[in-house]
Design an enzyme around this catalytic site. Structure first.
Site, PDB file in Angstrom:
ATOM      1  N   SER A 230       0.825  -1.203   0.000  1.00  0.00           N
ATOM      2  CA  SER A 230       0.000   0.000   0.000  1.00  0.00           C
ATOM      3  C   SER A 230       0.865   1.261   0.000  1.00  0.00           C
ATOM      4  O   SER A 230       1.619   1.496  -0.927  1.00  0.00           O
ATOM      5  CB  SER A 230      -0.970  -0.021   1.176  1.00  0.00           C
ATOM      6  OG  SER A 230      -2.119   0.727   0.867  1.00  0.00           O
TER       7      SER A 230
ATOM      8  N   LYS B 134     -19.595  19.139  10.054  1.00  0.00           N
ATOM      9  CA  LYS B 134     -18.420  19.420  10.874  1.00  0.00           C
ATOM     10  C   LYS B 134     -18.052  18.230  11.761  1.00  0.00           C
ATOM     11  O   LYS B 134     -16.876  17.971  12.019  1.00  0.00           O
ATOM     12  CB  LYS B 134     -18.680  20.657  11.743  1.00  0.00           C
ATOM     13  CG  LYS B 134     -17.496  21.089  12.590  1.00  0.00           C
ATOM     14  CD  LYS B 134     -16.316  21.486  11.721  1.00  0.00           C
ATOM     15  CE  LYS B 134     -15.154  21.970  12.584  1.00  0.00           C
ATOM     16  NZ  LYS B 134     -13.962  22.251  11.771  1.00  0.00           N
TER      17      LYS B 134
END
Length: 336
Positions: A138, A190
């Site tokens: 990865s 948020k």
């Protein structure tokens, strides 16, 4: 004075207790100058002037200092920059070998380390050879793609091209305990990804779009770094799966099979030199005896896949984070 010393020791032991259940208290004098020092770990026969720098990229790749306050672990992004600078400033260093043993890490740290290697090549004109030892998956493979050549041990693990964002949800447990969380935010998204609330479908879609962007970036980097593969071919391999070194060679993800010594020879060939000293960089209190010496001496760790990750590193995953990371312990419902 005696009372002050006693309190200092007591506080020190308290901090140590918070680092690990299996620690000792070692008082060891170290040099005040903490700039990196060079150790020669191998020298070819005869009169040798040229050098090949062996630099480690290992563990979880995050742009933060790992370990507790008493440890000597480093920020891997900062440490790579420091070692590359030292190799660049030394005219005797003709090539660099990046030895990789990592399952990846955050998208941002992987990208930063890749960019550092690209910058080093542009500014120094010195070749880089990546050597994947145990694991180079990865984000670690992302970093390897900055090298001119990738050498991979036959039994190593690489690939895992993809992105994951991991979140946790404590809502069910909180409900059982009679706990309710409330957040006053400046906007509807948020608190997106907070473990104190579940994800809405709209929030999942926002995360998916970001994952897709980072995924395309990963594919582009691999296609750019692999001469034998185009973007379409990379996508066919980029479903998150891992490959052995032999499979990676057959698929064009690496250039050749070999050991650290083979990578060093490849670096010498790329630099046009026949003989070299192999050097490693470390803090003054470190010691390196040969090319198989590790970059650090970590404490006992929790086993994740085929690589040791410190519990302090795993704690970084407690908040939503975009990752180029191979780990079967993290799951996602998004795209690879």
């Amino acid at each position: 004075m005696k009372g002050i010393i006693t309190r200092i020791i007591a506080c020190s032991l308290f901090v140590l207790a918070g680092c690990s259940d299996n620690v000792g208290f070692l008082i060891k004098p170290v040099p005040a100058d903490q700039r990196l020092k060079e150790t020669v770990v191998r020298v070819d026969k005869g009169l040798v002037w040229n050098k090949v720098a062996l630099i480690d990229v290992e563990g979880l790749l995050v742009n933060t200092r790992n370990g507790c306050v008493w440890s000597n672990w480093e920020n891997p992004v900062s440490m790579l920059r420091e070692k590359l600078d030292k190799a660049q400033q030394d005219g005797a260093v003709k090539a660099v070998v990046i030895r990789i043993n990592s399952p990846g890490g955050t998208v941002q740290a992987s990208e930063a380390m890749y960019d550092q290697l690209q910058r080093f090549k542009r500014e120094s004109r010195k070749p880089i050879v990546a050597c994947i030892t145990n694991v180079g998956a990865s984000g670690a493979y992302y970093v390897a793609c900055a090298a001119d050549k990738i050498v991979c041990q036959p039994s190593s693990i690489t690939g895992s091209i993809g992105v994951i964002i991991q979140t946790v949800n404590f809502v069910g447990t909180m409900k059982l305990l009679g706990i309710k969380a409330e957040a006053i935010t400046s906007g509807p998204y948020k608190a997106m990804g907070s473990p104190l609330k579940g994800l809405t479908e709209k929030e999942r879609e926002i995360f998916r779009s970001m994952v897709k962007e980072f995924y395309e970036q990963f594919v582009e980097v691999v296609a750019k770094g692999r001469d034998k593969l185009n973007a379409k071919q990379v996508r066919a391999l980029a479903d998150g799966r891992v490959f052995t070194g032999k499979q990676a060679l057959r698929l064009g993800l690496v250039d050749r099979l070999g050991s650290v010594e083979d990578a060093i020879e490849q670096a010498k060939k790329a630099a046009g030199i026949k003989k070299a000293k192999v050097v490693m960089y470390h803090r003054p209190y470190g010691y390196r005896s040969n090319v198989y010496s590790a970059a650090s001496l970590p404490a006992p760790a929790t086993q994740i896949n085929l690589l040791n990750l410190q519990m302090s590193e795993l704690a970084l995953l407690r908040r939503p984070m975009f990752l180029y990371l191979w780990s079967t312990d993290l799951t996602s419902n998004g795209i690879p």
